[in-house]
Design a protein around this motif. Structure first.
Motif, short mmCIF file in Angstrom:
data_model
loop_
_atom_site.label_atom_id
_atom_site.label_comp_id
_atom_site.label_asym_id
_atom_site.label_seq_id
_atom_site.Cartn_x
_atom_site.Cartn_y
_atom_site.Cartn_z
N LEU A 73 20.59 -21.12 2.83
CA LEU A 73 19.13 -21.50 2.90
C LEU A 73 19.15 -23.59 3.69
N LEU A 74 20.11 -24.48 3.01
CA LEU A 74 20.09 -25.63 3.73
C LEU A 74 21.33 -25.40 4.73
N ILE A 75 21.80 -24.54 4.77
CA ILE A 75 22.89 -23.91 6.39
C ILE A 75 21.68 -23.64 7.54
N ALA A 76 21.24 -22.92 6.94
CA ALA A 76 19.90 -21.86 7.62
C ALA A 76 19.29 -22.65 8.50
N ALA A 77 18.49 -23.70 7.30
CA ALA A 77 17.37 -24.82 7.61
C ALA A 77 18.19 -25.54 9.04
N GLY A 78 19.71 -26.34 8.91
CA GLY A 78 19.84 -27.24 9.24
C GLY A 78 20.54 -26.54 11.24
N VAL A 79 20.83 -25.23 11.01
CA VAL A 79 21.18 -24.62 12.57
C VAL A 79 20.06 -24.62 12.86
N GLN A 80 19.27 -24.03 12.28
CA GLN A 80 17.37 -23.56 13.63
C GLN A 80 16.60 -25.68 13.36
N ARG A 81 17.24 -26.58 13.11
CA ARG A 81 16.21 -27.53 13.19
C ARG A 81 17.02 -28.56 13.52
N TYR A 82 18.54 -28.62 13.69
CA TYR A 82 20.03 -29.47 14.77
C TYR A 82 20.70 -28.55 16.17
N CYS A 83 20.74 -27.37 15.86
CA CYS A 83 21.68 -26.51 16.70
C CYS A 83 20.54 -26.48 18.39
N PRO A 84 21.99 -26.51 19.35
CA PRO A 84 21.13 -27.34 20.52
C PRO A 84 20.60 -25.65 21.28
N SER A 85 19.34 -25.67 21.54
CA SER A 85 18.82 -24.80 22.36
C SER A 85 20.06 -23.76 23.55
N GLY A 86 19.51 -22.54 23.34
CA GLY A 86 20.59 -21.60 23.48
C GLY A 86 20.94 -20.73 22.83
#
Length: 316
Positions: A73-86
């Motif tokens: 859950l933390l990894i998914a939240a981190g990807v959704q919050r910090y991963c660049p658009s695209g």
């Protein structure tokens, strides 16, 4: 992931990502190599063998659930919050694709129906045994068709619509949480001496997460099937089923198909006397095909509703 873009853009993005993930699943099926659920299942088995002993098994089961689910859950939240658009959208599509089983549902159901049509009962029994937990060695043709039809209806909710729902509501964390808990329930949520206490937290959390998706699935079956019969069966039969979420889905689905399901079924712990669902003709090869078509029409309905919402939000 979606809310910061506004309602119109959110609906349009969800529609696009839904469509992309469904297209991948339809074209390629489930990932054949390095499927994330395979690795998760192995870790789940290892942790259960370590924790599931002695006293306080219900507490140990809850702790094991947290150990398995929280990092994802933390990894998914981190990807959704910090991963660049695209890149974020690409990852979202790939993760959603890995949680869907539309093509797999069809690929398992179709051969069962064809074996029944060819009067090859032995083959039909073997094939339906791959998708249900009941004993299939002694099933007659009606029993095989009943088991397969019920599996298609129920797995439409678990393997397709619940993932779409939680992805739309909470993006990557939502779909990851649902799929992880659903997998734990599938592995631990048995009312046996070994799992009754240890799997309690997983089973109850899975019931909670599936409560609304299951009813939206049942509503979809009502709208795209025999509407009056499906609605009546949902209202009068769902509460008799032992599962609070499978009851509405299977009762509405049976009514939507105008087929009779339920009845006694043999499991490893004995015969389960299940209530009758739906009304009409007994299950057959045709009802298996019709159940697949019902799920397909429901997917079209969900895509249409999300597209309609995007159009309405963007109308001004």
């Amino acid at each position: 992931m979606f809310a910061e873009n506004g309602l119109w853009a959110s609906c349009a993005m969800v529609l696009g990502l839904w469509a992309a993930a469904l297209a991948l699943d339809l074209l390629l099926g489930e990932p054949r190599r390095a499927h994330p659920l395979v690795a998760f299942g192995r870790l789940t088995t290892a942790l259960e063998q370590r924790f599931n002993s002695g006293a306080r098994r219900r507490l140990k089961g809850a702790i094991a659930l947290m150990i398995l689910v929280m990092p994802l859950l933390l990894i998914a939240a981190g990807v959704q919050r910090y991963c660049p658009s695209g890149w974020r959208e690409v990852i979202a599509v790939l993760v959603l694709w890995s949680t869907l089983s539309w093509r797999g549902l069809v690929a398992h159901a179709w051969p069962i129906a064809r074996a029944l049509e060819a009067d090859d009962l032995a083959l039909a029994r073997r094939r339906v045994g791959m998708i249900v937990s009941r004993k299939t060695d002694a099933l007659d043709a009606k029993g095989v068709a009943t088991a397969a039809t019920e599996s298609v209806l129920e797995n439409g909710a678990d393997a397709i619509f619940a993932s779409l729902f939680w992805f739309a509501v909470a993006g990557l964390p939502g779909v990851v949480l649902h799929r992880a808990v659903n997998t734990l329930d599938a592995m631990w949520g048995y009312r046996t001496e070994r799992f009754h206490q240890f799997g309690y937290a997983a089973a109850r959390l899975d019931d909670l997460l599936n409560w609304l998706p299951a009813r939206l699935t049942a509503l979809s079956y009502v709208l795209v099937g025999h509407t009056a019969t499906a609605w009546q069966c949902w209202r009068t039969q769902a509460a008799q089923w032992d599962s609070p979420n499978a009851g509405p889905v299977m009762a509405a689905g049976a009514g939507a198909l105008h087929v009779a399901l339920g009845g006694p079924a043999l499991y490893s712990d004995g015969v389960h006397e299940r209530p009758l669902l739906g009304q009409g003709e007994p299950a057959s090869a045709a009802s298996i095909d019709q159940a697949v078509a019902l799920v397909n029409r429901s997917i079209g309905l969900w895509l249409g509703v999300m597209g309609g919402m995007a159009l309405l939000m963007g109308w001004p």
